[in-house]
Design an enzyme around this catalytic site. Structure first.
Site, PDB file in Angstrom:
ATOM      1  N   HIS A   1       5.025  18.940 -22.278  1.00 40.49           N
ATOM      2  CA  HIS A   1       3.627  18.357 -22.472  1.00 40.49           C
ATOM      3  C   HIS A   1       3.302  17.565 -21.548  1.00 40.49           C
ATOM      4  CE1 HIS A   1       3.662  20.334 -26.691  1.00 40.49           C
ATOM      5  NE2 HIS A   1       4.683  20.037 -26.627  1.00 40.49           N
TER       6      HIS A   1
ATOM      7  N   ASP B   1       7.072   7.462 -23.096  1.00 40.15           N
ATOM      8  CA  ASP B   1       8.241   6.971 -24.110  1.00 40.15           C
ATOM      9  C   ASP B   1       9.504   7.920 -23.635  1.00 40.15           C
ATOM     10  OD1 ASP B   1       7.278   9.172 -26.865  1.00 40.15           O
ATOM     11  OD2 ASP B   1       6.652   9.416 -24.855  1.00 40.15           O
TER      12      ASP B   1
ATOM     13  N   ASP C   1       8.698  13.414 -20.493  1.00 41.23           N
ATOM     14  CA  ASP C   1       7.984  12.320 -19.913  1.00 41.23           C
ATOM     15  C   ASP C   1       8.895  12.255 -18.504  1.00 41.23           C
ATOM     16  OD1 ASP C   1       8.061  11.742 -22.897  1.00 41.23           O
ATOM     17  OD2 ASP C   1       6.877  10.292 -22.172  1.00 41.23           O
TER      18      ASP C   1
HETATM   19  O1  RIB Z   1       3.533  15.844 -28.519  1.00 41.57           O
HETATM   20  C1  RIB Z   1       4.013  15.870 -27.386  1.00 41.57           C
HETATM   21  C2  RIB Z   1       4.028  14.309 -27.075  1.00 41.57           C
HETATM   22  O2  RIB Z   1       4.981  13.551 -27.694  1.00 41.57           O
HETATM   23  C3  RIB Z   1       4.854  14.250 -25.645  1.00 41.57           C
HETATM   24  O3  RIB Z   1       4.502  13.296 -25.016  1.00 41.57           O
HETATM   25  C4  RIB Z   1       6.432  14.135 -25.931  1.00 41.57           C
HETATM   26  O4  RIB Z   1       7.071  13.074 -24.931  1.00 41.57           O
HETATM   27  C5  RIB Z   1       6.177  13.102 -27.295  1.00 41.57           C
HETATM   28  O5  RIB Z   1       5.999  11.775 -26.821  1.00 41.57           O
HETATM   29 CA    CA Z   2       5.801  11.399 -24.206  1.00 35.08          CA
END
Ligand code: RIB
Ligand code: CA
Length: 306
Positions: free
Chosen positions: A239, A11, A16
């Protein structure tokens, strides 16, 4: 060396976008397709940003598919307060000239598992809606995945709410389907990612005189601004890029085999990932990682592509 077939559900989203840029250049993966989903921002924007990631990384040939525009049975959440309206930061607004392929996301996943039994890996960087639809619609594929690696959840913490992580709480019903499917789920949640704080000063190491070398630092500077204002955190936690690193450096992640389920109660605990001690393990849970090695790897991988 045989390439590892991989489908990415995503997403984009700043983190990402960084993960995609790293993966699109790795010789050890054959990326069969990128399935976009609404999450950080709406589906039309995540599709645009995935197309942009492929264009700017010279991989226009990779199929980009529009997945679910909303969770299985609840309204879509958004994280545009973190990723900006464009999904790539407040200061970035770029449009792709191309459009997604007209393919059904769940069928695309199922076809790939049947074609590559025991070999297909799925990397989920957003809500699990499309993976859940595939598993639910085609139950016979549950045992055909090599792995389903999920950036999601957190046994000891949340970020979207006190107890729940964004990707899981965005579609908790989908997460429950995937985690209890019997498929080989690897959970790279906040227990592993939250400690991987990169100082803002290191953004400069990811800057270069190129389109990506300017775009990625701009996104990350916006991300760091928001981490300060929204989370009160000095620095940034990328992340999805941390989760991606677990694919080629699993040894840097401390794991436990646990039985994990998802709270579906309509209260503060909705979307919480919790361990059932006396149940058969259904998931490999990353409880931590070598933060220095992981963060250095992210910066090195970005430097290699900008
Ligand atoms: O909590 C972090 C996640 O949530 C990551 O994938 C960020 O892109 C959101 O999608
Ligand atoms: Ca994400």
């Amino acid at each position: 060396m045989e390439k590892r077939p991989l489908i990415i559900c995503t997403d984009p989203g700043i983190d990402d976008f960084v993960a995609l840029s790293m993966l699109l250049h790795r010789p050890d993966f054959e990326i069969l397709g990128i399935i976009c989903i609404s999450g950080n921002v709406g589906l039309d924007i995540t599709v645009n940003n995935a197309l942009l990631a492929c264009e700017l990384n010279g991989r226009e040939g990779i199929p980009v598919i529009a997945g679910s525009a909303k969770p299985l049975c609840r309204p879509a959440r958004t994280a545009c307060n973190i990723h900006g309206k464009s999904g790539l930061g407040e200061s970035v607004e770029r449009y792709s000239k191309r459009s997604a392929q007209k393919l059904d996301a769940a069928a695309f996943i199922a076809d790939a598992t049947r074609r590559l039994p025991g070999k297909l890996e799925v990397l989920s960087l957003g809500p699990l809606t499309d993976v859940a639809i595939a598993i639910d619609r085609y139950p016979e594929i549950r045992s055909l995945f090599r792995s389903i690696t999920v950036m999601g959840g957190g046994i000891h913490l949340g970020n979207a709410t006190k107890y729940a992580e964004f990707n899981i709480v965005s579609d908790p019903e989908a997460a429950q389907i995937v985690y209890t499917s019997g498929s080989p789920v690897v959970m790279v949640g906040l227990d592993a990612t939250q400690p991987c704080l990169i100082p803002r000063s290191r953004i400069a190491e990811m800057k270069a005189d190129s389109e990506l070398g300017n775009l990625i630092p701009a996104m990350l500077a916006d991300y760091a601004d928001v981490y300060r204002s929204v989370h009160g955190i000095e620095g940034l936690i990328i992340h999805d890029a941390i989760c991606a690193v677990s694919l080629w450096h699993p040894e840097w992640f401390q794991t436990e085999k646990q039985h994990v389920e998802i709270m579906l109660t309509e209260d503060d605990h909705l979307g919480q990932t919790y361990i059932l001690e006396n149940e058969k393990p259904n998931c490999t849970v990353c409880m931590g990682c070598d933060t220095e090695k992981v963060n250095d790897e992210i910066i090195k991988a970005v430097q290699a592509v900008i």
